[in-house]
Design an enzyme around this catalytic site. Structure first.
Site, PDB file in Angstrom:
ATOM      1  N   GLU A  65       0.828  -1.215   0.000  1.00 18.91           N
ATOM      2  CA  GLU A  65       0.000   0.000   0.000  1.00 18.91           C
ATOM      3  C   GLU A  65       0.861   1.263   0.000  1.00 18.91           C
ATOM      4  O   GLU A  65       1.946   1.285   0.593  1.00 18.91           O
ATOM      5  CB  GLU A  65      -0.862   0.013   1.265  1.00 18.91           C
ATOM      6  CG  GLU A  65      -1.799  -1.163   1.331  1.00 18.91           C
ATOM      7  CD  GLU A  65      -2.399  -1.379   2.723  1.00 18.91           C
ATOM      8  OE1 GLU A  65      -3.551  -1.832   2.773  1.00 18.91           O
ATOM      9  OE2 GLU A  65      -1.738  -1.105   3.727  1.00 18.91           O
ATOM     10  N   ASP A 236      -7.654  -5.025   8.871  1.00 17.45           N
ATOM     11  CA  ASP A 236      -7.223  -3.776   8.226  1.00 17.45           C
ATOM     12  C   ASP A 236      -7.073  -3.920   6.713  1.00 17.45           C
ATOM     13  O   ASP A 236      -6.308  -3.200   6.088  1.00 17.45           O
ATOM     14  CB  ASP A 236      -5.907  -3.281   8.846  1.00 17.45           C
ATOM     15  CG  ASP A 236      -4.763  -4.281   8.673  1.00 17.45           C
ATOM     16  OD1 ASP A 236      -5.023  -5.412   8.221  1.00 17.45           O
ATOM     17  OD2 ASP A 236      -3.616  -3.913   8.972  1.00 17.45           O
TER      18      ASP A 236
HETATM   19  P1  NAD Z   1       2.515 -10.626  13.500  1.00 20.20           P
HETATM   20  O1  NAD Z   1       2.374 -11.617  12.392  1.00 20.20           O
HETATM   21  O2  NAD Z   1       3.874 -10.293  14.005  1.00 20.20           O
HETATM   22  O3  NAD Z   1       1.638 -11.102  14.748  1.00 20.20           O
HETATM   23  C1  NAD Z   1       0.334 -11.579  14.642  1.00 20.20           C
HETATM   24  C2  NAD Z   1       0.085 -12.568  15.755  1.00 20.20           C
HETATM   25  O4  NAD Z   1      -1.292 -12.960  15.710  1.00 20.20           O
HETATM   26  C3  NAD Z   1       0.929 -13.848  15.637  1.00 20.20           C
HETATM   27  O5  NAD Z   1       1.688 -14.031  16.801  1.00 20.20           O
HETATM   28  C4  NAD Z   1      -0.142 -14.949  15.451  1.00 20.20           C
HETATM   29  O6  NAD Z   1       0.203 -16.168  16.055  1.00 20.20           O
HETATM   30  C5  NAD Z   1      -1.334 -14.290  16.129  1.00 20.20           C
HETATM   31  N1  NAD Z   1      -2.643 -14.862  15.750  1.00 20.20           N
HETATM   32  C6  NAD Z   1      -3.099 -15.198  14.497  1.00 20.20           C
HETATM   33  N2  NAD Z   1      -4.361 -15.689  14.584  1.00 20.20           N
HETATM   34  C7  NAD Z   1      -4.703 -15.628  15.903  1.00 20.20           C
HETATM   35  C8  NAD Z   1      -5.877 -15.975  16.614  1.00 20.20           C
HETATM   36  N3  NAD Z   1      -6.940 -16.482  15.990  1.00 20.20           N
HETATM   37  N4  NAD Z   1      -5.901 -15.781  17.950  1.00 20.20           N
HETATM   38  C9  NAD Z   1      -4.814 -15.275  18.595  1.00 20.20           C
HETATM   39  N5  NAD Z   1      -3.663 -14.928  17.977  1.00 20.20           N
HETATM   40  C10 NAD Z   1      -3.617 -15.109  16.635  1.00 20.20           C
HETATM   41  O7  NAD Z   1       1.777  -9.308  12.988  1.00 20.20           O
HETATM   42  P2  NAD Z   1       1.902  -7.806  13.550  1.00 20.20           P
HETATM   43  O8  NAD Z   1       2.954  -7.055  12.817  1.00 20.20           O
HETATM   44  O9  NAD Z   1       1.930  -7.829  15.053  1.00 20.20           O
HETATM   45  O10 NAD Z   1       0.504  -7.221  13.052  1.00 20.20           O
HETATM   46  C11 NAD Z   1      -0.683  -7.680  13.646  1.00 20.20           C
HETATM   47  C12 NAD Z   1      -1.869  -7.208  12.831  1.00 20.20           C
HETATM   48  O11 NAD Z   1      -1.982  -5.791  12.931  1.00 20.20           O
HETATM   49  C13 NAD Z   1      -1.736  -7.513  11.343  1.00 20.20           C
HETATM   50  O12 NAD Z   1      -2.984  -8.002  10.887  1.00 20.20           O
HETATM   51  C14 NAD Z   1      -1.406  -6.180  10.711  1.00 20.20           C
HETATM   52  O13 NAD Z   1      -1.835  -6.098   9.375  1.00 20.20           O
HETATM   53  C15 NAD Z   1      -2.164  -5.252  11.630  1.00 20.20           C
HETATM   54  N6  NAD Z   1      -1.660  -3.880  11.688  1.00 20.20           N
HETATM   55  C16 NAD Z   1      -2.590  -2.891  11.756  1.00 20.20           C
HETATM   56  C17 NAD Z   1      -2.174  -1.579  11.846  1.00 20.20           C
HETATM   57  C18 NAD Z   1      -3.188  -0.495  11.988  1.00 20.20           C
HETATM   58  O14 NAD Z   1      -2.858   0.684  11.906  1.00 20.20           O
HETATM   59  N7  NAD Z   1      -4.441  -0.818  12.232  1.00 20.20           N
HETATM   60  C19 NAD Z   1      -0.803  -1.250  11.850  1.00 20.20           C
HETATM   61  C20 NAD Z   1       0.115  -2.295  11.820  1.00 20.20           C
HETATM   62  C21 NAD Z   1      -0.317  -3.607  11.749  1.00 20.20           C
END
Ligand code: NAD
Length: 346
Positions: A65, A236
């Site tokens: 993005e 997101d």
């Molecule tokens: P990451 O992959 O490092 O961590 C995600 C975690 O979620 C992993 O540890 C995984 O095991 C866990 N997980 C997956 N399914 C699960 C479930 N059903 N129950 C419990 N845990 C579960 O990712 P990250 O960098 O920490 O990002 C997390 C999320 O936040 C992503 O989806 C990312 O796109 C989103 N994000 C959003 C914003 C925003 O501004 N809203 C900004 C950054 C990241």
């Protein structure tokens, strides 16, 4: 190398290494608290910004993005990806870099890593929204999804909202162990949990920050009690949600920029005209945030360009007078502007 911060053709570049030095010097908690104030100040001047939903390029495995905005004086954009499967390959789910430029000349004035900065700005925004919406006296947060963003979220809520206890849950126990270890010296009481329900016991704030490219249901109706604030971070992207529709319908939903959130946020599961509250109006005091003890509030976070703009400007201000950057020779800027080709001679 000599640092040439003031010369227009040289662009300050903040590498990952220098971002780490900067954050360590300021302190991650103070960094996020100060950044939250900068974001709030920018949200209060919302009309000035050139706003557009981010430009997304989707594939089966993720999204890339571009997130641009301008306040009329300065233009900024972030490049960011989201690839949930990356973690299984030893790669980050989210990586980013960003740029600021002068609107009057179009010349860039900052290039910086934004992977760490996105963790800090996402959490700063969550904490800021929590300050407006979390129940008074909230001291306990459930943190579901203990990946890359999770420690930032916990620390921002501790610093900005006074959260004292965090209850961690992740489907991957090693992620929970990592998060608990990283927070062990943070002065927060950390409890590791083996089910999402357990993590929510006694929590007034529930943060969901999972990564899965599907319509997951991390929170369903019977899991969520009245009066909580839901900080929904992981839904997101189209086809990637965390919160069940019945939970959303019990909540008052607060969003950054409706045209983007309706496509990317958890409310993509609801009709296009589903009522939402805009956070800039809450921050300006035009509409109320939390209005009653029993109300469920939900921040349907997707991350908006103005937050990155705030983060870029915050970093630019902080590196002035320091050596936390390199000078990049990234603009061809001949003495005679019409003689660009002349740079290739001699
Ligand atoms: P990451 O992959 O490092 O961590 C995600 C975690 O979620 C992993 O540890 C995984 O095991 C866990 N997980 C997956 N399914 C699960 C479930 N059903 N129950 C419990 N845990 C579960 O990712 P990250 O960098 O920490 O990002 C997390 C999320 O936040 C992503 O989806 C990312 O796109 C989103 N994000 C959003 C914003 C925003 O501004 N809203 C900004 C950054 C990241």
């Amino acid at each position: 190398m000599e640092l040439k911060f003031s010369e227009q053709a040289y662009v300050p570049f903040v590498s990952v290494e220098n971002m780490i030095r900067l954050v360590k010097k300021i302190g991650a908690r103070r960094f996020m608290a100060e950044l939250a104030d900068v974001i709030e100040a920018d949200f209060k001047r919302w009309e000035l910004f050139d706003k557009t939903p981010r430009v997304a390029s989707h594939s089966d495995v993720g999204v890339i993005e571009l997130m641009p905005t301008s306040d009329g004086e300065t233009y900024g954009f972030k490049y960011v990806n989201g690839h949930p499967k990356n973690a299984n390959e030893g790669l980050q789910t989210v990586t980013a870099f960003g740029l600021l430029a002068r609107v009057d000349t179009g010349y860039p004035i900052l290039l910086t890593e934004m992977t760490l900065l996105t963790g800090l700005r996402t959490a700063a925004m969550s904490g800021l929204v929590g300050r407006h919406l979390a129940p008074k006296g909230a001291d306990t947060m459930a943190m579901i999804g203990n990946g890359a963003q999770s420690e930032f979220q916990c620390l921002a809520f501790a610093e900005i909202c006074g959260i004292k206890n965090v209850r961690l849950y992740d489907i991957a126990p090693e992620a929970t162990r990592k998060c608990a270890k990283n927070l062990s010296q943070a002065g927060i009481n950390v409890v590791t949990c083996t089910t999402p329900e357990e993590s929510m016991e006694g929590a007034q704030v529930i943060t969901t920050c999972t990564a899965d490219k599907r319509n997951a249901t991390i929170l369903t109706g019977n899991m969520v009690g009245d009066g909580v604030h839901i900080n929904a971070i992981g839904g997101d992207c189209p086809g990637k949600t965390e919160i069940a529709v019945d939970v959303i319908k019990r909540s008052d939903v607060f969003v950054e920029f409706p045209p983007q959130t309706r496509v990317e946020g958890d409310i993509q599961q609801l009709p296009e005209d589903y009522p939402v509250n805009e956070l800039w109006q809450v921050m300006r005091g035009d509409i109320p945030g939390r209005t009653s003890d029993g109300q469920i509030t939900m921040f349907d976070s997707v991350g908006f360009a103005v937050e990155d703009f705030s983060a870029l400007n915050y970093v630019l201000a902080k590196i002035k007078g320091t050596d936390f950057f390199d000078s990049l020779d990234m603009l061809a800027d001949p003495t005679d502007p019409r003689n660009l080709y002349g740079m290739l001679l001699d």
